[in-house]
Design a protein around this motif. Structure first.
Motif: not given
Lengths: 549, 549
Positions: A458-461, A465, A467-468, A470, A526, A528-529, A532
């Motif tokens: 899971l790649c997150r901005h 919130e 913008k994410r 897999y 990005a 990681s969760d 984040y």
């Protein structure tokens, strides 16, 4: 002494001359004293060095300067005269023990992790992570920034020129005279070479860094000759037979023959120019590359060049080519190529059509793109001012931010969300797709396991919130290696040539749309969760009490 | 060892490290060989070093770099390893005697005339005139250009900032981290000072050039403290009585008192910031200048600063002021000044209203003009990137042109009339009006008598026949002095501080409309009638045969 020894000796001389602990902002030293005075001598900190925006309205940057950073750490030491100067400069009430402390400082307790020099890098991903005693890590800030900022900017600029010029064109750096100071010129030569240039005109850079040096002559050489009488010696020995050849007679005869082929009267051509080219050819029969625009490329320069090149051919030497330094480079290069082809045809000398055409007048990325569209016939660009001063954007904005102290994360908040720092000790991974292209850079907390190949990540901005995505990587590259630890270099810096190759191989992993000149696609970075949530929890803890701003 | 000895020693170390004969373009050396091979060893030449356009869309330039040029001439010498490198690098058929010739070269036969360093100068008027053996004069080209180009560009840029900031504001150069290489940073510090800055953050520049160095602390210092518990020592001895004062207790108490005056709750202010400022004040009680924008200038920074400044006052020390590094600098500086005035009033401390306000976020000429319009309350600007990289125009285009050889004038023609050179050995005069303002710069042939005070002088545009005017000067200044002759410096370069004063006195001779930022009036550079005719006769002699182009 070997050439390599000489190179090292000169590098060190330069290093010792300028890159030293006092090459810093005074506030680093005043802060060091305030830390020392506040009992923070044993505090340990983590600093990240990163940039926030790619230069030149592009979407990538080349990281360079690491080798210089390692040399700086290795030589870090305040001399007696440094201490004396600081004692004079800082306020009188500084405790003397602080100067004794400074005098003994080295980088032995510093650990430096970095991305490999020559790699493609992106905003917010730290290029360097510096860990160790707060005071010493703080004292390194300005110098590390100075060493990384211009090196990376230049390497990026050079790589961009290389991309627009294409693989089949040579690129030479000719910028020393317009560079920002003598060392600005040396750095430009070095990092232009790393970024993909083929050589430089800067002789000292050639000597210090073992970069190919190139160059022929200037307009002043041509104008220093007025008539054919100014030629001192007209004799050149034949390359094989060693028979003396009269280059003046041969060239004069050839000028008449060429003039009828290309329909230009020999009377229109400058005799001073012919005298200069003959003299130059006698001095450099194996490397005859002549400047042809001192008077008029069409009516004088090309005719004189062809005459001397054909005379040289009679003496067993092949000319190299011409340089054009003014005028309409697309038109003149096409004219020159056509002329060479006519001569090749008329005198049955096929190699003549392949002579090198160098162009060198105020060239930048846009000029090359425009010349490409016009179908130029240039084999080599000599590029100066725009390259070495990075005219389009003369500074890269790397910053150096405290992200952890004594194991506690630190966040720098800002009303501008782009300036909020990503806290804590982190790792960076590059995730690749099945086709070999880089997909995304991922920052994680160092305590997290590395992302696995073939596993869903899971790649997150970092700040938005919603913008994410897999990503399932086919390859995962851990971007950091430890380059300095326990007072020594752990990974020897690679030779310049390998760093130069690294730039091209690293660029090949980027999709074309990310690299293109016009409206490139941003590459994604990005978190990681876990990271984040870590950022946002810390943000909340540090949120101001009071009204919403 | 005295401070001056130290300074010299370090200057020389730097000089020897980089500024040496190999810091040049290869073509200078290939041309030297071609000249040597062509029997031009005894040819004598005159070269002019000049620029064609003022930088930054302005109408003046400050000439700088002369001192470095003189050091270069003084130290000019090819070392054994230089010769070894050249033997490896040049083609194999170079005659060995040439290297022996190079090995013995010095500048003893060179004569260098120049305009005084720090003077206001204009397009086409040579800054340097180099006379002597053709080969050696040619070999100096690139290095002289490198030394003059950036130095003059930086000094001009700094002088422009000084003009827009006005006399009552301090200017500090903070650009090292964004400069183009380590020496780019050092040169920037030196020439910013010459151009009118008051100091630098660059410690090495301070040490080498004896420039005032300034600086306090960064955001990382503030964020390294989280709570009031992070303060190590809270005791400061009173400046006079030496009684121990508890600065934490005093500042906490003052924070409550100030908060009611300025109507900000102490709970909104960061305790980490207060801890950092107290620690900084204990380290530097006589130089307390605090960064106040780490969290929120209004709600935290100003309150904490005032609390610590008032606590310091109880201990017999006066705080210096604040630095703001982000946000709306006009608004925040006005807010800070109002706050200081409120405190001054409330606690009967008139000096508090005069505390220094430093601003330092991405400032350029236009920012200062805009802040001026908004009525800012800033006392000092710290300027980095835009200043040191000369972002608006990162290169000055000085050129070095052959104007005479063996007593014969040389002209470089060009289809672009602006690029035609003014031939021959010339003198330059500045003619002044009765009010002390410079009227015009006049180039003449060296054989002409100098223009006389009170006499009518015909001044002509060098290329446009119809543009001419008579000028009656009230004062005439001959712009050239011989700085180097017979192997030694004839006029010792002035100390930096005097060059700095020269910049301001020279600028004062320019009319305001020539100096202004928006649409400045061009200053006139003319040639004498004799020189006009000389140029145009020579032009005609060199005109190409054939069609009009």
């Amino acid at each position: 002494m070997s050439n390599h020894d000489l190179t090292c000796k000169h590098k060190m001389a330069r290093q010792n001359g300028i890159v030293q602990p006092l090459l810093t902002d005074l506030y680093q030293i005043t802060m060091a004293y305030a830390y020392w005075k506040s009992g923070k001598v044993n505090d340990v900190a983590v600093f990240d060095l990163f940039f926030r925006n790619n230069p030149f309205q592009g979407e990538f940057t080349i990281f360079a300067g690491l080798e210089e950073c390692l040399k700086f750490l290795q030589n870090f030491h305040y001399s007696d005269s440094d201490i004396e100067y600081l004692m004079q400069t800082l306020p009188g009430n500084i405790e003397p023990e602080f100067f004794a402390y400074l005098k003994d400082l080295t980088c032995k307790d510093i650990k430096l992790s970095a991305i490999e020099e020559g790699s493609v890098v992106f905003p917010r991903v730290p290029l360097l992570r510096v860990e160790g005693p707060l005071i010493i890590a703080q004292l390194l800030e300005t110098t590390l920034l100075t060493l990384v900022n211009f090196a990376s900017l230049m390497a990026t600029n050079a790589a961009r020129y290389r991309m627009v010029a294409g693989k089949n064109v040579s690129l030479l750096e000719f910028g020393l005279r317009r560079a920002q100071g003598p060392d600005g010129g040396l750095s430009a030569s070095k990092y232009a070479y790393i970024g993909g240039f083929d050589g430089t005109s800067n002789v000292l850079a050639g000597k210090m860094f073992n970069i190919p040096v190139k160059g022929t002559h200037a307009h002043s050489f041509v104008t220093s000759f007025s008539t054919l009488d100014d030629i001192h010696s007209v004799i050149l020995r034949h390359a094989e037979t060693q028979e003396p050849c009269n280059l003046l007679d041969l060239a004069t005869e050839w000028r008449n023959r060429v003039s009828s082929v290309i329909d230009i009267s020999p009377e229109e051509a400058s005799d001073g120019e012919l005298a200069a080219l003959i003299s130059y050819a006698i001095a450099f029969p194996t490397g005859f590359l002549a400047l042809v625009d001192t008077y008029d490329v069409k009516r004088s320069g090309l005719l004189n060049f062809c005459a001397v090149a054909l005379a040289l051919n009679d003496c067993g030497y092949r000319a190299v080519g011409i340089r054009i330094d003014s005028g309409d480079l697309a038109y003149l290069s096409v004219l020159a190529r056509e002329t060479f082809e006519q001569i090749a045809e008329a005198f049955k000398l096929p190699w003549f059509s392949k002579l090198t055409i160098v162009a060198s007048n105020d060239i930048n990325e846009d000029t090359i793109l425009s010349l490409n569209e016009q179908g130029h016939k240039i084999d080599c660009f000599g590029i100066g001012t725009h390259l070495v001063t990075c005219q389009r954007q003369p500074a890269l904005g790397c910053v150096y931010k405290l992200v952890e102290i004594n194991g506690q994360p630190r966040i720098k908040l800002s009303q501008d969300v782009g300036k909020v720092t990503i806290p804590g000790h982190k790792e960076a991974y590059r995730l690749f797709g099945a086709d070999g292209h880089a997909l995304i850079d991922l920052l994680q907390r160092s305590s997290e396991p590395a992302p696995g190949v073939g596993q869903k990540v899971l790649c997150r901005h970092p700040f938005q919130e919603s913008k994410r995505a897999y990503v399932i990587p086919s390859k995962v590259e851990h971007l950091y290696k430890v380059y300095w630890k326990d007072g020594r270099v752990c990974i020897q810096p690679k030779p310049l040539l390998e760093v130069r190759e690294r730039v091209q191989s690293s660029l090949r992993t980027l999709r074309q749309d990310i690299k293109r000149n016009l409206n490139p696609t941003p590459y994604k970075v990005a978190v990681s969760d876990d990271l984040y949530n870590f950022i946002h929890d810390l943000w909340l803890q540090n949120a101001p009490i009071g009204e919403l701003s």
